[in-house]
Design a protein around this motif. Structure first.
Motif, PDB file in Angstrom:
ATOM      1  N   ARG A 181       0.835  -1.206   0.000  1.00 27.93           N
ATOM      2  CA  ARG A 181       0.000   0.000   0.000  1.00 27.93           C
ATOM      3  C   ARG A 181       0.871   1.258   0.000  1.00 27.93           C
ATOM      4  O   ARG A 181       0.694   2.173   0.812  1.00 27.93           O
ATOM      5  N   GLN A 182       1.825   1.285  -0.937  1.00 21.20           N
ATOM      6  CA  GLN A 182       2.694   2.441  -1.031  1.00 21.20           C
ATOM      7  C   GLN A 182       3.262   2.583  -2.436  1.00 21.20           C
ATOM      8  O   GLN A 182       3.273   1.636  -3.212  1.00 21.20           O
ATOM      9  N   LYS A 183       3.750   3.780  -2.714  1.00 26.59           N
ATOM     10  CA  LYS A 183       4.429   4.043  -3.981  1.00 26.59           C
ATOM     11  C   LYS A 183       5.839   3.484  -3.882  1.00 26.59           C
ATOM     12  O   LYS A 183       6.572   3.774  -2.927  1.00 26.59           O
ATOM     13  N   ILE A 184       6.243   2.674  -4.883  1.00 22.51           N
ATOM     14  CA  ILE A 184       7.550   2.028  -4.795  1.00 22.51           C
ATOM     15  C   ILE A 184       8.525   2.495  -5.873  1.00 22.51           C
ATOM     16  O   ILE A 184       9.713   2.190  -5.786  1.00 22.51           O
ATOM     17  N   ALA A 185       8.047   3.222  -6.863  1.00 24.31           N
ATOM     18  CA  ALA A 185       8.954   3.702  -7.900  1.00 24.31           C
ATOM     19  C   ALA A 185       8.325   4.879  -8.632  1.00 24.31           C
ATOM     20  O   ALA A 185       7.091   4.963  -8.757  1.00 24.31           O
ATOM     21  N   THR A 186       9.154   5.774  -9.090  1.00 24.25           N
ATOM     22  CA  THR A 186       8.689   6.909  -9.892  1.00 24.25           C
ATOM     23  C   THR A 186       9.651   7.126 -11.051  1.00 24.25           C
ATOM     24  O   THR A 186      10.839   6.812 -10.960  1.00 24.25           O
ATOM     25  N   GLU A 187       9.119   7.638 -12.115  1.00 21.44           N
ATOM     26  CA  GLU A 187       9.913   8.023 -13.278  1.00 21.44           C
ATOM     27  C   GLU A 187       9.391   9.368 -13.756  1.00 21.44           C
ATOM     28  O   GLU A 187       8.182   9.573 -13.874  1.00 21.44           O
ATOM     29  N   SER A 188      10.290  10.301 -14.021  1.00 25.87           N
ATOM     30  CA  SER A 188       9.890  11.616 -14.511  1.00 25.87           C
ATOM     31  C   SER A 188      10.858  12.034 -15.608  1.00 25.87           C
ATOM     32  O   SER A 188      12.071  12.068 -15.392  1.00 25.87           O
ATOM     33  N   ARG A 189      10.333  12.336 -16.769  1.00 25.25           N
ATOM     34  CA  ARG A 189      11.177  12.661 -17.924  1.00 25.25           C
ATOM     35  C   ARG A 189      10.601  13.849 -18.702  1.00 25.25           C
ATOM     36  O   ARG A 189       9.402  14.108 -18.673  1.00 25.25           O
ATOM     37  N   ARG A 190      11.484  14.509 -19.417  1.00 20.79           N
ATOM     38  CA  ARG A 190      11.107  15.536 -20.389  1.00 20.79           C
ATOM     39  C   ARG A 190      11.755  15.149 -21.709  1.00 20.79           C
ATOM     40  O   ARG A 190      12.921  14.734 -21.737  1.00 20.79           O
ATOM     41  N   VAL A 191      11.036  15.265 -22.791  1.00 18.84           N
ATOM     42  CA  VAL A 191      11.585  14.843 -24.073  1.00 18.84           C
ATOM     43  C   VAL A 191      10.941  15.651 -25.188  1.00 18.84           C
ATOM     44  O   VAL A 191       9.769  16.034 -25.111  1.00 18.84           O
ATOM     45  N   GLU A 192      11.721  15.931 -26.238  1.00 18.36           N
ATOM     46  CA  GLU A 192      11.164  16.598 -27.406  1.00 18.36           C
ATOM     47  C   GLU A 192      10.233  15.646 -28.144  1.00 18.36           C
ATOM     48  O   GLU A 192      10.296  14.429 -27.974  1.00 18.36           O
TER      49      GLU A 192
END
Length: 662
Positions: A476-487
């Motif tokens: 019952r928790q967040k275990i991973a995140t991904e954050s990206r910026r791309v053209e």
């Protein structure tokens, strides 16, 4: 068999047109000349003239030797392509079998003249006159023979007889008035047209007079001539092309709508007049009338028109999009439900073809993918608006990840999205808090993914911002995140990279896809593939009566999209299944444009290998396009040991109501 391109788009002609009754185009006959042609899918292609002659034209000429009408058209085509030397036997054969002597003797004379045999040409024309009478067409070509010999007075007299016999014979009229123009200038040209216009049954000279007055800005006079011709209803199939083209070339767009639109019949009149009328509706901003005419012209199924019609369809869609406005919406008045899809989006629309796809047990542990939210700044307000690019991508990316989990893991996969009943999908502002979802996901769910995306800039210069969160239902928790910026150009690479990272996090990966035919889209194809997933989702909403049919726009583009992908990447069977899936959904909601796709779909089926999943779905194609004989024969001749699930699928297809409004 290829279809040649019709080149006359505007209706513009010159008074110096060739005097033959059937005027060859005067194209170059260089052996390395490229000829434009179209395949069964409406794709433009080019073929060397020499190759066209050997592989297409000559075999076609032989194939049609016993059908007078088809042989005549083949000879005309051959003249236009500069193959006159190959046409002497065919023209002789046409004279033998044709019961329309004027047609056969005229075309034989033209072929003979093109080959320099003037005496033989005169002979066949005189025989034609004995059989059919002194018609305008035969006399015009006889005058041409005299002109080729330098017998000017004799040619003049014979040509005037031709005009009197048929004042509307295009080549004879244009030749005669051009002679008067050469001898006496513009005044003589106009006088000659008025002389012919005064003859009984004349109408073509009036069109040329109308052009003259349009070019001199005497609009009322030109309009009167047009009204006279249209009221008489004696004009031929090409007259509206000339009228609409001349009005358009002289800036009289409203008159095209006023004069041409009420009388244009796509089954009787030149399709180029239809294209001119579509241009008029576009210029006048009349999307409704443009769309109506577009539907009628698409239904002709004529390959050389398709690319032009597609351009108009895109233009009308852009006009609709520009005219669309956002309207505030009261969340309390909306009935919002959560839609859950348990299969890849392109499995739907195939009448539950469970026999075709490997099935996963319902009790398997599952992983869920919620439609992404839109990254927002400041306060969020509820409003109703047309679907936009970011809205499509928020659903398409999650649909793709759900598809990837289905095919490359041993989890069951689920896609979740909120929809407004009677409306469409909900695009949430700001990332959904996964803590609020633990209580609503099923107990078999091990993980789910949420996220948000934004976009800055426009078109190919836009930059995507994408954030994903992976939640563990047991912990019952967040275990991973991904954050990206791309053209924009890097979106495909980003999605494929995130797919691999997500699959690595959740585990239970497969070395081979669940269905052997499945292929992951390439980096090159990914952005286009995502667009198709979004459009397939829209068709699914319409087929399931969540989104009303009249709220859908760009239907043809949505049905065409996967076919164009399949033609671009023919080794990918998934793209072909996507196409059939879209047709199946269109069949379910009784699309009025469905029958436009019959020829292309049958060609796709014909090209499919016997082991292809596309070939195995042939009964669906037969049902969609009312090919009842093929469907019933297949159904009645199944082997005794045929799969029961497959038999039930056929029974379900048999019970479906055919499209009646296409």
């Amino acid at each position: 068999m290829f279809k040649r391109l019709i080149t006359a788009l505007s209706g513009k002609k010159t008074a110096e047109a060739a005097p033959a009754a059937i005027a060859p185009s005067g194209e170059s006959t260089a052996k390395d000349e490229l000829i434009v042609a179209y395949d069964a899918y409406g794709r433009e292609m080019q073929i060397l003239r020499s190759e066209w002659r050997e592989k297409v034209f000559l075999p076609s000429l032989e194939e049609k030797r016993n059908d007078a009408a088809e042989l005549y058209q083949a000879i005309v085509s051959g003249l236009n392509d500069g193959f006159a030397a190959d046409l002497l036997p065919a023209a002789e054969r046409l004279v033998e079998i044709d019961d329309i002597p004027e047609r056969s003797h005229t075309i034989q004379a033209i072929v003979l003249m093109k080959n320099g045999e003037l005496t033989a040409a005169e002979r066949t024309l005189r025989v034609g006159i004995e059989k059919a009478g002194a018609t305008g067409t035969l006399l015009t070509n006889l005058a041409k023979v005299f002109a080729e010999r330098g017998e000017e007075d004799r040619a003049d007299d014979t040509l005037w007889q031709a005009i009197q016999a048929d004042p509307n014979q295009d080549n004879g009229l244009l030749w005669w008035v051009s002679i008067q123009q050469e001898r006496g200038g513009e005044a003589a040209y106009v006088a000659a047209l008025k002389t012919v216009a005064a003859l009984p049954e004349s109408w073509r000279a009036q069109l040329w007079l109308a052009r003259h007055y349009l070019e001199h800005n005497e609009i009322a006079t030109a309009r009167a001539y047009y009204q006279e011709v249209l009221a008489g209803e004696r004009y031929d199939s090409g007259a509206l092309m000339m009228i609409s083209g001349d009005l358009g070339n002289n800036g009289q767009i409203p008159l095209i709508a006023e004069l041409v639109a009420p009388v244009y019949d796509e089954h009787r009149h030149d399709p180029m007049a239809g294209l001119n009328l579509l241009r008029a509706w576009q210029a006048l901003g009349n999307v409704e009338e443009g769309e109506k005419l577009l539907a009628r012209m698409y239904a002709l199924g004529y390959a050389p028109l398709k690319q032009h019609l597609d351009e108009f369809a895109s233009a009308f869609q852009a006009m609709q999009k520009q005219a669309a406005v956002s309207t505030p919406a009261d969340p309390a008045a909306l009935k919002i439900t959560t839609l859950s899809l348990t299969q890849p989006i392109w499995h739907y629309g195939l009448n539950k073809a469970d026999w075709l796809f490997a099935q996963k047990a319902e009790e398997l542990p599952s992983v869920g993918f919620f439609a992404l939210s839109k990254r927002v700044e400041g306060a969020v307000r509820s409003e109703s608006q047309r679907e936009d690019e970011i809205g499509r991508m928020t659903r398409a990316i999650s649909l793709y990840f759900a598809e990837a989990a289905h095919y490359w893991t041993d989890y069951a996969s689920r896609f979740y999205v909120q929809v407004v009943e009677g409306g469409g999908p909900v695009l949430m502002g700001g990332e959904t808090d996964g803590n609020a979802l633990f209580e609503i996901v099923p107990p078999t769910m091990h993980y789910f993914v949420t996220g948000e995306m934004g976009c800055s800039g426009e078109g190919d210069r836009c930059e995507w911002q994408l954030s994903l969160s992976l939640w563990d239902c047991k912990a019952r928790q967040k275990i991973a995140t991904e954050s990206r910026r791309v053209e924009h150009a890097g979106l495909g690479v980003l999605v494929l990279d995130l797919e691999q990272r997500l699959l690595a996090h959740i585990g239970q990966r497969r070395e081979q896809p669940l269905d052997a035919f499945y292929q992951r889209p390439s980096v090159e194809a990914m952005a286009i593939y995502l667009g198709e997933l979004a459009q397939a989702f829209t068709l699914t909403l319409v087929a399931n009566k969540i989104t009303p049919r009249d709220a859908m726009w760009g239907e043809r583009a949505m049905l065409d999209w996967p076919l164009q992908m399949a033609l671009q990447w023919p080794e990918n069977e998934v793209l072909k299944l996507m196409y059939l899936s879209g047709l199946g959904k269109a069949f379910d909601y009784q699309s009025s444009v469905l029958m436009e796709y019959q020829q292309r779909t049958r060609e796709l089926l014909r090209e499919a290998s016997i082991h292809s999943p596309v070939a195995r779905l042939a009964p669906l194609v037969w049902k969609i396009f009312a090919m009842n004989s093929e469907f019933e024969t297949h159904r009645q001749t199944l082997p005794a040991d045929a799969n029961e699930v497959y038999r039930n699928w056929l029974d379900g297809l048999a019970s479906k109501v055919p499209v009646t409004n296409a």
